[in-house]
Each structure stands twice: as C-alpha cells, then as structure tokens.
Enzyme design. Structure first.
Site, PDB file in Angstrom:
ATOM      1  CD  GLU A   1      -3.046  -0.699   0.363  1.00 47.43           C
ATOM      2  OE1 GLU A   1      -2.838   0.067  -0.965  1.00 47.43           O
ATOM      3  OE2 GLU A   1      -3.136  -2.075  -0.549  1.00 47.43           O
TER       4      GLU A   1
ATOM      5  CG  HIS B   1      -1.203   1.271  -4.261  1.00 46.92           C
ATOM      6  ND1 HIS B   1      -0.713   1.174  -5.506  1.00 46.92           N
ATOM      7  CD2 HIS B   1      -1.816   0.556  -3.767  1.00 46.92           C
ATOM      8  CE1 HIS B   1      -0.663   0.074  -6.158  1.00 46.92           C
ATOM      9  NE2 HIS B   1      -1.951  -0.774  -4.553  1.00 46.92           N
TER      10      HIS B   1
ATOM     11  CD  GLU C   1      -3.130  -3.086  -6.762  1.00 49.20           C
ATOM     12  OE1 GLU C   1      -2.491  -3.621  -6.140  1.00 49.20           O
ATOM     13  OE2 GLU C   1      -3.741  -2.106  -6.108  1.00 49.20           O
TER      14      GLU C   1
END
Length: 466
Positions: free
Chosen positions: A327, A330, A406
């Site tokens: 995460e 990102h 991703e």
C-alpha cells in the site's frame, strides 16, 4: 431495419441508440460472466501449480462461493437492466419529475423553483432505488454471504445500517447537488469550469473527512495498541518518509469476516486503517470499543463453514507489514496522485462536453421532456446515457492501468525485502476471502482491477514460469 431506424426523428434515434447500447453492454457482461461460470464449473480439481498453496477443501469452498456470487450477479443484473429499460420505455423519469412538481405545488412553490424540485426528484429517485435494491441486498447478505460464513450481521443491524446510510447520503448529496445546480445556473458561458472546480473541491473535502467523520458513524475505530506491530509500522513508514500520524483498527468484523486495509489523508497528515479481520493474533476491539491484549489462542467460531477449525484467519505481523509495504508503494510511486489527475481530467472533459450538449433540446425530448429542460435531468441524460460508450472505454482503460499499478506496488514491497511475506499474505487473504485463483482470460482482462493471484505470485518470484 437499420434504414427504418434512421428514418425516425433524431430524438427517437437517440433514445433507441441509448437503449440498444445499454443492452449491448449487458449482453457483453453476461457473456463474460458465462465464460467465468464455465470456469468455475469445469475446474473442480486444484491445478498442479496450486498444490503447494491451496488445499482441495478450500479450493472447493471458494469455487462454490464464487459460483453462487456469479449466479446471483446474473439475476440481479438482468433485473436491473429490465427495470432500467421499463423506466425508459414507460416514461418513468418524466413521471417522477411530475410527481416532484406535484409535491412542490402542495407546498406552495411553482416551477420557477427548479433547484428545489430537483432535490425532491432526487430524494424520490434514491428512495425508489433503495427500496427496489433492498431485497437483492438482503438476499446477498443473508443467503449467499451467510451460507459461506462471511455475514456477521443481524437483520435488525442490517436495516438500521441501511437507514443510516440513506440519511447520511442524503445529507451529503442534496446540499452538493443544490450548489452544483446553482453554479451551473449562474456561471454564464464558463459555468463548466466553475462546476468542475466545485466538484474537485467537494471530492477533496470528502476524501479528507470520510475516515474521521463519516466512517465512524458506522464502525468503531480505535488506535492500534502499543506493541511490536505498531512500532514496526511506524519504522517502515519512516524508512520511506511516509508522513504517518496515526494507525487505527476498524471493527469490520461486526459486518463481515472479509478483510482489508487502507490509508488516507493529504500532505503531512497520513493515517493507516487496518480491519480487525486482517489481524491474526488478537481482536483489537471488544464490545466497549477498548483495545484488548493479544489473544493468540482465541478460537474462531464465526467462520466454521469456510475454514478448518485449527487454522487462524488473518495475517501475522510480518505479513501485515508486507501488505502495508504494498500500500505504501502506491503512495511512494505516486499512484494516488496519478489517479486523482486522471479523474479530474476526465471530469473537466465531461463538464466541457456537457456545456456543449446541454442546449440540445432533442436530448430532453428523447427522454420525454417535451416542454421543460431541467438542468438536473440534463446532467442525468448526458452523464449517464450519452456518455455511456465513453464511460465503458474509460473504465476498461482504468482497469488495465490499475493492474499495472498493482504489479508496481508489489515490486516496491519486494524491493523492501518483503517478497516472501507478501506472497504468504496474498495466499492467506485469498483463502480467507474464498477467492478463486483460476480465471477466464477474457473475464479477467475486462473486470479484474487487481491481477489474479497466480500472476502476482509469479511476478514476485514465488511461482516459476512454465
């Protein structure tokens, strides 16, 4: 047949083109779902490359769960498409606008109060949508999710939650819509710029306040207790200069045993939220909302139908750190900013085209508005119907981009030395959520915003390419 259609008045051509495209999209989606259901039915044995990561019992449970979900999606989608078609054919939109006008007359207001009538129309439309969608939501929650061990809600809690969501939605939707309509009315030739800036400001405000003020209306949030996990999360955030201020645990288990994690906030005020269902070693919240100490031997009785009694659900600390590493990837790679930029560029383009089309009377006539041309109806017609081909193409492009992001976030976590832990976490989460690891290539390409499990494991180096 085609020549006959082109002989029709332009407003009829618009109407049938919208209706035809809507059914074309539905049939395409139905075909893709059929391909995936065929995969669910035919793949009854664990593929050889999955032997090391999934047992046959879990594989069968995930297969049956996804098959039930797909069958439900087919029937709910057919109902939704039929309902939408009947609304258009029977003039449901102008009828509801007239009902809103009748309500206005009863309270002594005339047609010059268009914004007020628009809000009444919007309230009636969302009420209709809520009531027609409620049986499907009840069935999905208390039949499908219950059958496969995910639902944690009582019917009373579910209905109370639905009412609360409706009220909160109206408290946000109605003021925002009224201001947007007012800006369009008074904005002059450049109203589309002001409307776009307004929606940009609203989206930024909602993202900022959601987790602090809106989400706590529905779920309990508590600080992650002091301990090794919290210290490791803070250290990892510091290592990449992530401006973490708080780490919360949300009580997602009172609704479902599905797990999740996310972060939010702008600039130097970032927060991380972990679902309690993601944590293997302890339940962070008790009935009073206070943190509990670790309970490693706590028996899980809420998901007996989906997991072996001896197996814990959730991830251990190192796996949670790997998930958060993904995460944080990102954030570090600018994916969030890129998504916001793309979203706002699209929003500006749509408002610009709306400014060009809003004056076309035939668009309103096509949907039964022969006399009036309400701005809210214009927004609905243009954004929902006229832009639908563009929206389908954009949605597919964003899905492709999301999968690319991703893979990049996985690679970032691997660069932090967390490849094996991330692989382990992905496998556990796939098992806990009964994700089916085999997908039809066309269904996957069109729908999966996240790459299938096997593709992610191969990219991380856990499974070698054939």
């Amino acid at each position: 047949m085609v020549e006959g259609i082109f002989d029709l008045p332009v407003e009829k051509q618009i109407f049938y083109a919208v209706l035809g495209f809507s059914w074309t999209v539905y049939l395409w989606e139905a075909y893709l779902s059929y391909r995936q259901r065929r995969t669910y039915r035919s793949t009854t044995q664990v593929p050889q490359e999955l032997w090391k990561i999934m047992d046959s019992e879990t594989f069968e449970k995930s297969r049956l769960y996804q098959l039930d979900k797909s069958n439900f999606s087919f029937w709910s989608g057919l109902y939704s498409e039929t309902e939408g078609t009947l609304i258009l054919l029977l003039g449901g939109i102008p009828f509801m606008w007239d009902v809103a006008g009748s309500v206005m007359t009863r309270i002594g207001l005339g047609s010059e109060y268009e914004i007020t009538q628009s809000l009444v129309f919007l309230t009636l439309a969302t009420l209709f949508s809520a009531f027609t969608g409620l049986p499907w939501s009840v069935y999905n929650t208390f039949v499908i999710e219950e059958k496969h061990g995910f639902n944690q809600q009582t019917l009373g809690f579910f209905l109370k939650d639905a009412v609360k969501k409706f009220i909160v939605t109206q408290c946000i939707l109605l003021p925002v819509t009224s201001l947007l309509l007012y800006i369009i009315k008074i904005g002059g030739d450049y109203f589309f710029i002001y409307a776009w800036l307004f929606t940009l400001a609203v989206s930024l405000v909602l993202v900022t306040i959601y987790a602090d003020y809106i989400a706590p209306l529905f779920d309990k949030f508590a600080p992650l207790p002091e301990g090794e996990l919290k210290t490791d999360i803070e250290d990892m955030a510091k290592s990449i200069s992530f401006p973490l201020t708080k780490v919360y645990v949300v009580e997602g288990s009172k609704r479902s045993s599905h797990s999740n994690a996310y972060f939010y906030g702008f600039f130097k005020n970032k927060r991380i939220v972990l679902f309690d269902t993601l944590l293997e070693d302890y339940s962070p919240l008790n009935k009073s909302g206070e943190p509990q100490p670790e309970q490693p031997e706590r028996e899980d009785t809420s998901n007996e139908s989906t997991a072996k009694p001896k197996n814990k659900k959730g991830c251990n600390n190192s796996e949670i750190l790997a998930v958060l590493g993904h995460e944080l990837g990102h954030w570090k790679l600018g994916h969030m900013v890129k998504n916001i930029v793309i979203s706002q560029m699209n929003s500006f383009l749509c408002f610009s085209l709306f400014a060009v089309l809003i004056g076309r009377k035939e668009l309103f006539v096509a949907f039964g508005f022969n006399v009036s041309q309400p701005t809210l109806i214009g927004l609905m017609i243009i954004f929902q119907f006229i832009f639908s081909p563009y929206n389908e193409v954009l949605s597919f492009c964003l899905t492709v981009l999301s999968r690319r992001f991703e893979f990049q976030a996985d690679a970032f976590a691997r660069g932090m030395g967390k490849a094996s832990e991330l692989c382990s976490a992905l496998i556990k989460l796939n098992k806990d959520n009964l994700g089916f690891p085999v997908a039809d290539w066309l269904f996957s390409m069109w729908h999966y915003s996240h790459p299938p499990l096997l593709e992610r494991l191969r990219a991380l180096g856990s499974i070698k390419q054939d």
